[in-house]
Write an enzyme that holds these catalytic residues in place. Structure first.
Site, PDB file in Angstrom:
ATOM      1  N   THR A 157       0.844  -1.205   0.000  1.00  0.00           N
ATOM      2  CA  THR A 157       0.000   0.000   0.000  1.00  0.00           C
ATOM      3  C   THR A 157       0.873   1.246   0.000  1.00  0.00           C
ATOM      4  OG1 THR A 157      -1.811  -1.081   1.131  1.00  0.00           O
ATOM      5  CG2 THR A 157      -1.566   1.273   1.551  1.00  0.00           C
ATOM      6  N   ARG A 185     -13.534  -8.168  -0.493  1.00  0.00           N
ATOM      7  CA  ARG A 185     -12.866  -7.902   0.796  1.00  0.00           C
ATOM      8  C   ARG A 185     -12.320  -6.462   0.810  1.00  0.00           C
ATOM      9  NH1 ARG A 185      -7.595  -5.924   2.229  1.00  0.00           N
ATOM     10  NH2 ARG A 185      -7.041  -6.704   4.276  1.00  0.00           N
ATOM     11  N   VAL A 186     -12.593  -5.749   1.874  1.00  0.00           N
ATOM     12  CA  VAL A 186     -12.041  -4.400   2.016  1.00  0.00           C
ATOM     13  C   VAL A 186     -11.244  -4.362   3.316  1.00  0.00           C
ATOM     14  CG1 VAL A 186     -12.557  -1.939   2.222  1.00  0.00           C
ATOM     15  CG2 VAL A 186     -13.980  -3.386   0.763  1.00  0.00           C
ATOM     16  N   GLY A 187     -10.039  -3.817   3.258  1.00  0.00           N
ATOM     17  CA  GLY A 187      -9.200  -3.710   4.454  1.00  0.00           C
ATOM     18  C   GLY A 187      -9.358  -2.361   5.127  1.00  0.00           C
ATOM     19  N   ASP A 188      -8.315  -1.960   5.825  1.00  0.00           N
ATOM     20  CA  ASP A 188      -8.369  -0.712   6.588  1.00  0.00           C
ATOM     21  C   ASP A 188      -8.235   0.537   5.733  1.00  0.00           C
ATOM     22  OD1 ASP A 188      -5.621  -1.746   6.146  1.00  0.00           O
ATOM     23  OD2 ASP A 188      -5.078   0.229   6.927  1.00  0.00           O
ATOM     24  N   THR A 207      -0.484   1.069   7.078  1.00  0.00           N
ATOM     25  CA  THR A 207      -0.306  -0.020   6.121  1.00  0.00           C
ATOM     26  C   THR A 207      -0.092  -1.301   6.926  1.00  0.00           C
ATOM     27  OG1 THR A 207       1.239  -0.996   4.531  1.00  0.00           O
ATOM     28  CG2 THR A 207       2.128   0.711   5.939  1.00  0.00           C
ATOM     29  N   GLY A 208      -0.423  -2.422   6.308  1.00  0.00           N
ATOM     30  CA  GLY A 208      -0.256  -3.695   7.013  1.00  0.00           C
ATOM     31  C   GLY A 208      -1.510  -4.526   6.882  1.00  0.00           C
ATOM     32  N   GLY A 210      -4.956  -5.277   7.166  1.00  0.00           N
ATOM     33  CA  GLY A 210      -6.126  -4.433   7.376  1.00  0.00           C
ATOM     34  C   GLY A 210      -7.059  -4.941   8.445  1.00  0.00           C
TER      35      GLY A 210
HETATM   36  N1  ASP Z   1      -3.623  -2.408   4.649  1.00  0.00           N
HETATM   37  C1  ASP Z   1      -3.873  -2.954   3.344  1.00  0.00           C
HETATM   38  C2  ASP Z   1      -5.076  -3.867   3.396  1.00  0.00           C
HETATM   39  O1  ASP Z   1      -5.211  -4.607   4.343  1.00  0.00           O
HETATM   40  C3  ASP Z   1      -2.730  -3.713   2.791  1.00  0.00           C
HETATM   41  C4  ASP Z   1      -1.420  -2.967   2.769  1.00  0.00           C
HETATM   42  O2  ASP Z   1      -1.144  -2.170   3.660  1.00  0.00           O
HETATM   43  O3  ASP Z   1      -0.646  -3.187   1.825  1.00  0.00           O
HETATM   44  O4  ASP Z   1      -5.844  -3.873   2.451  1.00  0.00           O
END
Ligand code: ASP
Length: 294
Positions: A157, A185-188, A207-208, A210
């Protein structure tokens, strides 16, 4: 006083593509800095820096994003303005080259904040943002990784935070999500308070993983620590430590800036490539940033 910091995602970058990760971030930080120095807004700077990184195939945002289980690209993005506490966000967008531009359009022109899928793409049409084939977002590299069902824990990200000459803070985060994610699917990343948060005091972008970041509202928590009196460099660390207390082993990283232009960064992963510009206009990069020493 102006400033900008960008990141390219937390993860095990040192095992992946270390030498490649920093130069595009440096370029993005410089582009944002030039906008700030010619009187542009923090929103303009974070949008421009993020577009450069969305267009770069190395990062998991825009072109070259990770593919879903079904082999498509699904993009999420958010942009926020600390002065107005307003933000624009999109999730599950499949036909927009630069979702951060769409998020900015929503921030500027909509009475609403967050749009998904087809509805977000309707807004793109209305704003004159071109819709493209999903295939144009798929890079050869990600397609061959998809064919091999390749998994890797680099969260690629991208994100940016800027402070402009009027003292306004802005934040942007853009992602293709996690590799081989299930459709929908949706992350953070597009979630206010989780993947990004900014007010008049400080800004944070995450980032990380989600699923873990959302549970602890990582970005908002980091800004809370600044409001409680911690320097940005410490607030980022406190937010990651707080996450690890609640969710041992969680994988995430954060960039931060306060209203005075002080930076912060912290991560629980092996590395998180960042670039930032100091008060003299010099661009710095690091795979393992630590602003408590700066
Ligand atoms: N945080 C993002 C997600 O979970 C992934 C990422 O940080 O690369 O969608």
């Amino acid at each position: 006083m102006t400033g900008i910091i960008v990141h390219g995602g937390a993860g095990s970058w040192t095992k992946a593509e270390p030498p490649e990760a920093l130069p595009p971030l440096e370029k993005a930080a410089k582009a944002g800095w030039q906008i700030l120095n010619s009187g542009g807004s923090a929103l303009d700077a974070v949008e421009a820096a993020t577009i450069l990184l969305e267009d770069h195939p190395l990062y998991d945002a825009g072109y070259g994003s990770y593919l879903t289980e079904q082999g498509e690209v699904e993009l999420d993005a958010i942009i926020g303005d600390g002065t107005t506490l307003n933000f624009g966000a999109v999730a599950g967008v499949k036909h927009v080259k630069n979702p951060i531009r769409l998020a900015r359009g929503i921030l500027e022109h909509s009475d609403h904040n967050f749009f998904i899928g087809d509805g977000a793409e309707d807004i793109a049409r209305r704003l004159g943002i071109e819709l493209i084939s999903n295939l144009l977002l798929v890079s050869d590299r990600e397609f061959s990784r998809f064919e091999k069902r390749y998994e890797q824990t680099v969260y690629g990200t991208v994100g940016a935070i800027a402070l402009d000459n009027d003292g306004r803070l802005a934040v942007a985060t853009s992602t293709g999500g996690t590799r081989l994610k299930p459709r929908g699917r949706v992350g953070d990343s597009p979630v206010w308070g989780a993947g990004a948060y900014v007010n008049q005091v400080a800004a944070a972008g995450a980032t990380g993983k989600g699923e873990q970041i959302m549970r602890v509202l990582l970005s908002q928590r980091a800004v809370d620590f600044v409001e409680e009196g911690q320097p940005a460099s410490q607030a980022a660390k406190s937010a990651i430590a707080n996450m690890l207390d609640l969710l041992p082993g969680a994988e995430a990283g954060l960039i931060m800036m306060d209203r005075h232009g002080n930076y912060g960064a912290a991560y629980s992963t092996q590395a998180m490539p960042v670039a930032w510009v100091d008060g003299d206009g010099i661009v710095h990069t690091a795979m393992n940033p630590d602003f408590s020493a700066v």
